[in-house]
Design a protein around this motif. Structure first.
Motif, mmCIF file in Angstrom:
data_model
loop_
_atom_site.group_PDB
_atom_site.id
_atom_site.type_symbol
_atom_site.label_atom_id
_atom_site.label_comp_id
_atom_site.label_asym_id
_atom_site.label_seq_id
_atom_site.Cartn_x
_atom_site.Cartn_y
_atom_site.Cartn_z
ATOM 1 N N PHE A 18 0.797 -1.214 0.000
ATOM 2 C CA PHE A 18 0.000 0.000 0.000
ATOM 3 C C PHE A 18 0.836 1.273 0.000
ATOM 4 O O PHE A 18 0.510 2.257 0.639
ATOM 5 C CB PHE A 18 -0.991 0.016 1.176
ATOM 6 C CG PHE A 18 -2.121 -0.925 0.951
ATOM 7 C CD1 PHE A 18 -3.211 -0.534 0.207
ATOM 8 C CD2 PHE A 18 -2.077 -2.204 1.449
ATOM 9 C CE1 PHE A 18 -4.250 -1.402 -0.031
ATOM 10 C CE2 PHE A 18 -3.100 -3.078 1.220
ATOM 11 C CZ PHE A 18 -4.193 -2.686 0.475
ATOM 12 N N CYS A 20 2.624 4.548 -2.054
ATOM 13 C CA CYS A 20 2.052 5.533 -2.973
ATOM 14 C C CYS A 20 2.488 5.221 -4.394
ATOM 15 O O CYS A 20 3.666 5.039 -4.667
ATOM 16 C CB CYS A 20 2.509 6.932 -2.573
ATOM 17 S SG CYS A 20 1.893 8.221 -3.672
ATOM 18 N N SER A 104 -5.411 2.318 -7.811
ATOM 19 C CA SER A 104 -4.289 2.284 -6.872
ATOM 20 C C SER A 104 -4.291 0.997 -6.070
ATOM 21 O O SER A 104 -3.244 0.370 -5.867
ATOM 22 C CB SER A 104 -4.363 3.491 -5.923
ATOM 23 O OG SER A 104 -4.047 4.686 -6.588
ATOM 24 N N LYS A 108 -1.426 -2.026 -6.239
ATOM 25 C CA LYS A 108 -0.736 -2.484 -5.038
ATOM 26 C C LYS A 108 -1.038 -3.940 -4.741
ATOM 27 O O LYS A 108 -0.178 -4.658 -4.226
ATOM 28 C CB LYS A 108 -1.102 -1.605 -3.848
ATOM 29 C CG LYS A 108 -0.648 -0.161 -3.959
ATOM 30 C CD LYS A 108 0.787 -0.030 -4.443
ATOM 31 C CE LYS A 108 1.802 -0.637 -3.485
ATOM 32 N NZ LYS A 108 3.194 -0.530 -4.044
ATOM 33 N N SER A 156 -8.404 5.538 5.439
ATOM 34 C CA SER A 156 -7.287 5.282 6.347
ATOM 35 C C SER A 156 -7.303 3.819 6.766
ATOM 36 O O SER A 156 -8.319 3.311 7.260
ATOM 37 C CB SER A 156 -7.395 6.177 7.583
ATOM 38 O OG SER A 156 -6.254 6.042 8.413
ATOM 39 N N TYR A 177 -1.786 3.582 6.242
ATOM 40 C CA TYR A 177 -1.842 3.964 4.829
ATOM 41 C C TYR A 177 -3.088 4.816 4.634
ATOM 42 O O TYR A 177 -4.200 4.396 4.984
ATOM 43 C CB TYR A 177 -1.882 2.733 3.926
ATOM 44 C CG TYR A 177 -0.674 1.851 4.112
ATOM 45 C CD1 TYR A 177 0.545 2.195 3.555
ATOM 46 C CD2 TYR A 177 -0.758 0.685 4.870
ATOM 47 C CE1 TYR A 177 1.666 1.396 3.737
ATOM 48 C CE2 TYR A 177 0.363 -0.119 5.057
ATOM 49 C CZ TYR A 177 1.566 0.241 4.494
ATOM 50 O OH TYR A 177 2.672 -0.542 4.681
ATOM 51 N N ASN A 178 -2.910 5.997 4.058
ATOM 52 C CA ASN A 178 -3.991 6.976 3.974
ATOM 53 C C ASN A 178 -4.083 7.499 2.544
ATOM 54 O O ASN A 178 -3.071 7.931 1.975
ATOM 55 C CB ASN A 178 -3.723 8.127 4.945
ATOM 56 C CG ASN A 178 -3.470 7.624 6.361
ATOM 57 O OD1 ASN A 178 -4.394 7.297 7.090
ATOM 58 N ND2 ASN A 178 -2.193 7.535 6.744
ATOM 59 N N TYR A 179 -5.305 7.459 1.978
ATOM 60 C CA TYR A 179 -5.492 7.799 0.571
ATOM 61 C C TYR A 179 -6.594 8.836 0.394
ATOM 62 O O TYR A 179 -7.603 8.835 1.117
ATOM 63 C CB TYR A 179 -5.869 6.546 -0.232
ATOM 64 C CG TYR A 179 -4.734 5.588 -0.434
ATOM 65 C CD1 TYR A 179 -3.932 5.671 -1.554
ATOM 66 C CD2 TYR A 179 -4.469 4.591 0.496
ATOM 67 C CE1 TYR A 179 -2.878 4.788 -1.748
ATOM 68 C CE2 TYR A 179 -3.426 3.708 0.320
ATOM 69 C CZ TYR A 179 -2.632 3.812 -0.810
ATOM 70 O OH TYR A 179 -1.589 2.947 -0.993
ATOM 71 N N LYS A 185 -4.131 9.051 -4.575
ATOM 72 C CA LYS A 185 -2.771 9.250 -4.082
ATOM 73 C C LYS A 185 -2.738 9.146 -2.561
ATOM 74 O O LYS A 185 -3.711 9.433 -1.875
ATOM 75 C CB LYS A 185 -2.237 10.604 -4.525
ATOM 76 C CG LYS A 185 -2.038 10.717 -6.039
ATOM 77 C CD LYS A 185 -1.460 12.071 -6.416
ATOM 78 C CE LYS A 185 -1.221 12.169 -7.925
ATOM 79 N NZ LYS A 185 -0.660 13.479 -8.312
ATOM 80 N N GLU A 186 -1.557 8.789 -2.050
ATOM 81 C CA GLU A 186 -1.399 8.671 -0.613
ATOM 82 C C GLU A 186 -1.306 10.062 0.006
ATOM 83 O O GLU A 186 -0.615 10.947 -0.501
ATOM 84 C CB GLU A 186 -0.157 7.857 -0.275
ATOM 85 C CG GLU A 186 -0.096 7.446 1.185
ATOM 86 C CD GLU A 186 0.932 6.366 1.447
ATOM 87 O OE1 GLU A 186 1.088 5.977 2.616
ATOM 88 O OE2 GLU A 186 1.575 5.914 0.473
ATOM 89 N N GLU A 188 -0.277 12.935 2.595
ATOM 90 C CA GLU A 188 0.797 13.337 3.486
ATOM 91 C C GLU A 188 0.185 13.877 4.776
ATOM 92 O O GLU A 188 -0.940 14.383 4.788
ATOM 93 C CB GLU A 188 1.659 14.416 2.830
ATOM 94 C CG GLU A 188 2.326 13.989 1.541
ATOM 95 C CD GLU A 188 3.414 12.957 1.754
ATOM 96 O OE1 GLU A 188 3.896 12.831 2.905
ATOM 97 O OE2 GLU A 188 3.775 12.278 0.778
#
Length: 751
Positions: A18, A20, A104, A108, A156, A177-179, A185-186, A188
Motif C-alpha cells: 500500500f 504511494c 491504486s 498495489k 485510512s 496507509y492513507n489515501y 494518491k497517498e 501526506e
C-alpha cells in the motif's frame, strides 16, 4: 539466525504494501450488482436500493472488501513455511465513483502478490539452510489490514504485520496507509494538519509523559530532527489521529508498539476542518486484543478503551471464548464454537457497541451485538447473518473470500445461508442498525443471491413459473440457471441463459427440500467454475508449469456424526483438457459425498485426499468411506497425470505396463493372506500411484475372509517391493513405501 537478505525481504513487504503509486485514469468497472426487489411482486425494481443508499450515505462512506491470501508448505511434522497477506478492493459502485483509488488498490494488490512470492522464495532458501521441520516453529509472515475510516474525505487503513524466522522472538509492526479517494494518491500528514511543529511538540510530550521509562535517551535528543525528516506513521478515524512507534524506533522491543492519540476536540486548531467532520453513526474495524480508544461520554473528562479477542482450549475451535474488555473490566462469553472472528466498534447516534462476527465450520456466520457502557458489557442480540463475502475466482492460485468491511451501520450488506435446492447457497440484503440497540434489521423481504454462487443445471424436467405473470412452464433437463433472488424459505428466482426469470417453488419437510415431491438433490447440480489461469503465476513451485500445485480443502461438521471431506484439484491452464477431465471426475465424486453426508444427521463420511508427486507424475489418491459401517475400511480411487506426455496415465495402462491383471493382483494378495490363515475373495476397489522409480504401486480394498462368513475389506498395496496389509483407518499412501509426502503439491490449505 537472521540474515540480512531476509530482513531486506521483510522490509520490502512492510514498506511496499500500500505504498504511494502514481496511476493514470482508467475506465471504471461496470456495476452489475442486482437491483432491489419490489416487495409487492418480488420482481426487480429500479432505483429503490439506490434511493435508500443515498439517504443513508450522505457522509460519503466508501465500501471496501479485503481478501486473505496464503501460500503454505508442509513437511512431515507440520507447516514449514507460511506467507499470509491481504488484497483490498472497492465495491463496484465505489470503483465507478473513484476509479483512481480503485486502480491504486489494484496496482498495489499485484505488487503485494509479487512481494509475497519473493518472501516465499527467501523462506525456501532459509529452510534449506536452517530447516524448521520437526521443530515447534516455522518460517512465517502475516499482514492484515483494518479499515479505520473510508469516506469521501479520506481512506485510512491500519496494517498489522508480524513474522518469525527463528531466534528469541519474531517481529511486528503497525503501519498506516492513507489515501485521497478522488486522486488515489497517498495523503501526506501535512495534508491533514495545519501546524507540523505544534504536532511534533504535542506527540513528543505525550510520548514522554505516557512512557517515561521506556524511551531511549538518544531518541529523546534526536526526536525532532528524525521526524522532521521522516514524518510519522499514522492513521485517522472520526475522533482522532493516531501516531505509531514500532519496536526499536523510540524504545526497546519489550516496550511494544507505542501509540499516541491526538484528539480533534482537544486540538481543533491542528486539523483541517473537513477531516474533523464525523457522521452520527459509523463503524471501525479493530484487530484481536488490540486496545481501541474512543469517547463514550464527552462530559466525564476521560477517554475509554475497548479490546476484543478470542481464546480456546479446543484445537478445532480457534474462537471458543469471546473476550471483550472495556476500561479494564472483562466480559467473557463461552461456547462460541467459531473458526474466526471479525470485530467492529460501532457508534449509533452517540451510543457504542461491538459487532462480533463469528465464522462457523461450514462457512456460515452469526453476528453478536454487545452494548458498551462505562464499566460493563451487555449482550443485546444475536442474528444468523454475516458480512457479505464473495469468492475470488480471478486469483484462484491464491484463493480466498473478499469480505465486505462494514463502516456504515445504517447501510450494510449482510448475507444469509440458505439450503433450498441441492446445496447451501448464500444471499444478501440491505440492513440498518436499530437506533435503540444496534441490532441489524432489514425492510427487505427478498434476498439477492450472492454473485459467486455456482450456476445450476437441471438434472430432470422442472416445473417453474414466471414471477411477472404466474404462468407455469417446464424447464427441460440440462437447462443452466443463474440464481438471482430468494426469500430463503419457499422459492428461488433464477435466470436462464436467454434472460428469462423463472421462479422455482420449494417445499420443506423434515429438513428435506422438495420440488414437485422430488428431493432437490435429484433436481440440480452445480456448474463448476473454470479454475484455469489466463496467466500462470510467475513462481514455479518445482512442479510442471502446466500444473503448479494442488488445491486442498477440509470441511468438518460439528454434529453428532462429523464428516471430514477434502478436495484435491490439479490447477492448470484452462486449455489443459486432460486436467479438466481429471478435475471433473474428482468433483463428481466429491460432490456426491458432500451433498449426501456432509449435512446428514444420520450418516457421516471420511473423504480423504492424498496428493503425492514425483519428477514426472502427479498422483491424486482418494480414500472414502461412509459411517455407520461394518465390514470395510472403505474404497480407494486415483488419478495420475503424466507431466511428460501431458496426459492422464490410466489404471489400465499401469496394469499393462506392470504386466499384471486384476486377477493376478487378487491371486498374489490371496497368497499373502493365506499365510495368515485367511482368504482374499475379491478386489472391492483398485487404484494406483507412480513411485519415484517410475513404477506403479497398486492400492486395493481387498475383501478378506478370516472365517466362513466373516469378511472385512482391508487396504493392501502391491509393488515390486512386495505386498503390505494396512488394517487401520485412515489409510495414508504416503506411509506405505518411503517418503512420498505431499511436498510442493501441498502448499495451500483452505478451511
Amino acid at each position: 539466525m537472521k540474515k540480512l537478505s531476509l530482513l531486506l525481504a521483510v522490509m520490502l513487504i512492510v514498506l511496499a504494501l500500500f505504498g504511494c503509486t502514481k496511476v493514470e485514469k482508467t475506465d471504471a468497472p461496470k456495476d452489475d450488482t442486482p437491483k432491489a426487489v419490489d416487495e409487492k411482486n418480488d420482481t426487480p425494481k429500479e432505483n429503490d436500493t439506490q434511493d435508500k443508499e443515498d439517504k443513508s450515505n450522505e457522509f460519503g462512506f466508501i465500501t471496501l472488501s479485503k481478501c486473505q491470501r496464503m501460500i503454505q508448505e508442509w513437511g512431515d511434522n507440520g507447516p514449514t513455511i507460511e506467507v499470509n497477506w491481504q488484497n483490498i478492493r472497492l465495491s463496484d459502485e465505489d470503483a465507478e465513483k473513484y476509479p483512481l483509488l480503485s486502480e491504486s488498490f489494484e496496482v498495489k494488490n499485484r505488487e503485494n502478490d509479487d512481494l509475497a512470492l519473493e518472501a516465499k522464495e527467501e523462506y525456501d532458501r532459509l529452510q534449506q539452510e536452517y530447516p524448521s521441520d520437526g521443530m515447534v516453529w516455522y518460517y512465517f509472515s502475516n499482514i492484515e489490514y483494518y479499515v479505520q475510516r473510508a469516506d469521501k474525505y479520506i481512506v485510512s487503513i491500519l496494517s498489522d504485520f508480524s513474522n518469525y524466522t527463528g531466534g528469541a522472538h519474531g517481529y511486528y509492526t503497525n503501519t498506516g496507509y492513507n489515501y485521497f479517494p478522488e486522486t488515489g494518491k497517498e495523503a501526506e500528514l501535512t495534508d491533514v494538519i495545519t501546524d507540523k511543529d505544534a504536532l511534533d511538540k504535542l506527540v513528543y510530550d505525550r510520548l514522554i509523559e505516557s512512557n517515561p521509562e521506556e524511551i531511549f535517551e538518544e531518541n529523546r535528543e534526536s526526536f525532532y530532527e528524525t521526524y522532521n525528516e521522516y514524518s510519522y506513521n499514522w492513521t485517522i478515524d472520526y475522533n482522532k489521529l493516531t501516531v505509531y512507534f514500532n519496536p526499536y524506533e523510540v524504545a526497546s522491543f519489550a516496550a511494544g508498539i507505542i501509540a499516541v492519540d491526538v484528539w480533534f476536540d482537544e486540538n481543533p486548531e491542528l486539523f483541517r476542518e473537513e477531516f474533523m467532520k464525523a457522521p452520527s453513526s459509523y463503524a471501525i474495524e479493530i484487530p484481536w486484543h488490540v486496545p481501541h480508544t474512543f469517547d463514550m461520554d464527552k462530559t466525564d473528562g476521560r477517554r475509554d478503551t475497548v479490546s476484543v479477542g478470542a481464546y480456546t482450549d479446543d484445537e478445532e475451535y480457534p474462537v471458543g471464548e469471546l473476550c471483550i474488555s472495556i476500561n479494564g473490566n472483562e466480559y467473557v462469553e463461552s461456547d462460541m464454537g467459531g473458526m474466526d472472528l471479525t470485530s467492529l466498534v460501532v457508534c449509533i447516534e452517540g451510543k457504542y457497541y461491538v459487532y462480533a462476527e463469528i465464522g462457523k465450520y461450514d462457512g456460515s456466520n452469526y453476528l453478536c451485538i454487545y452494548e458498551l457502557k462505562s464499566g460493563k458489557v451487555e449482550k443485546v442480540g444475536q442474528i444468523d447473518v454475516g458480512f457479505k463475502k464473495l469468492w475470488d475466482y480471478e486469483n484462484i492460485d491464491y484463493g480466498g473470500y473478499y469480505r465486505e468491511i462494514v463502516n456504515n451501520p445504517k447501510s450494510m450488506n449482510l448475507e444469509n445461508y440458505f439450503w433450498l435446492i441441492d446445496s447451501k447457497n448464500t444471499a444478501y440484503r440491505r440492513y440498518s442498525a436499530n437506533e435503540e440497540n444496534a441490532i441489524p434489521k432489514s425492510d427487505e423481504t427478498v434476498y439477492n443471491v450472492n454473485e459467486d454462487n455456482y450456476k445450476k443445471v437441471t438434472l430432470r424436467d422442472i416445473t417453474v413459473t414466471t414471477p411477472e405473470n404466474g404462468k407455469e412452464t417446464t424447464l427441460p433437463e440440462g437447462t443452466e440457471l443463474t440464481l438471482k433472488y430468494t426469500d430463503c424459505e419457499t422459492y428461488i428466482d433464477a435466470l436462464s441463459d436467454d434472460g428469462t426469470l423463472y421462479r422455482i417453488t420449494v417445499e420443506k419437510r423434515d429438513n428435506i427440500t422438495y420440488i414437485d415431491g422430488v428431493d432437490t438433490f435429484e433436481c440440480f447440480s452445480d456448474v463448476m467454475p473454470d479454475y484455469g489461469f489466463e496467466e500462470l503465476p510467475e513462481y514455479d513451485y518445482d512442479a510442471s508449469i502446466d500444473v503448479p500445485y494442488v488445491l486442498y480443502e477440509e470441511v468438518y461438521e460439528s454434529n453428532a456424526l462429523p464428516s471430514k471431506i477434502e478436495l484435491i484439484q490439479l490447477i492448470a491452464d484452462e486449455n489443459n483438457e486432460e486436467v479438466n477431465t481429471i478435475n471433473g471426475e474428482i468433483n463428481e465424486l466429491y460432490e456426491y459425498y458432500l451433498y449426501n453426508y456432509y449435512y446428514s444427521d444420520e450418516e457421516s463420511c471420511d473423504f480423504l485426499a492424498w496428493p503425492t508427486a514425483t519428477d514426472r507424475y502427479l498422483n491424486a489418491v482418494v480414500t472414502h468411506i461412509v459411517y455407520p459401517t461394518y465390514g470395510t475400511y472403505g474404497d480407494v480411487t486415483s488419478w495420475v497425470y503424466d507431466k511428460q506426455t501431458g496426459k492422464q496415465y490410466t489404471l489400465e495402462e499401469a496394469l499393462a505396463d506392470a504386466n499384471i491383471t486384476r486377477e493376478g493382483l487378487l491371486s498374489q494378495f490371496d497368497d499373502a493372506v493365506s499365510q495368515w490363515g485367511g482368504k482374499a475373495n475379491a478386489l472391492n476397489s483398485l487404484a494406483f500411484r507412480m513411485l519415484e522409480n517410475g513404477k506403479p504401486q497398486f492400492l486395493a480394498g481387498v475383501e478378506i475372509e478370516h472365517a466362513p462368513g466373516d469378511t472385512w475389506v482391508y487396504f493392501m498395496t502391491w509393488s515390486d517391493g512386495g505386498i503390505e496389509n494396512h488394517d487401520s483407518f485412515p489409510f495414508d499412501p504416503s506411509e506405505v513405501d518411503g517418503d512420498f509426502a505431499c511436498g510442493e503439491l501441498y502448499c495451500q490449505t483452505l478451511a
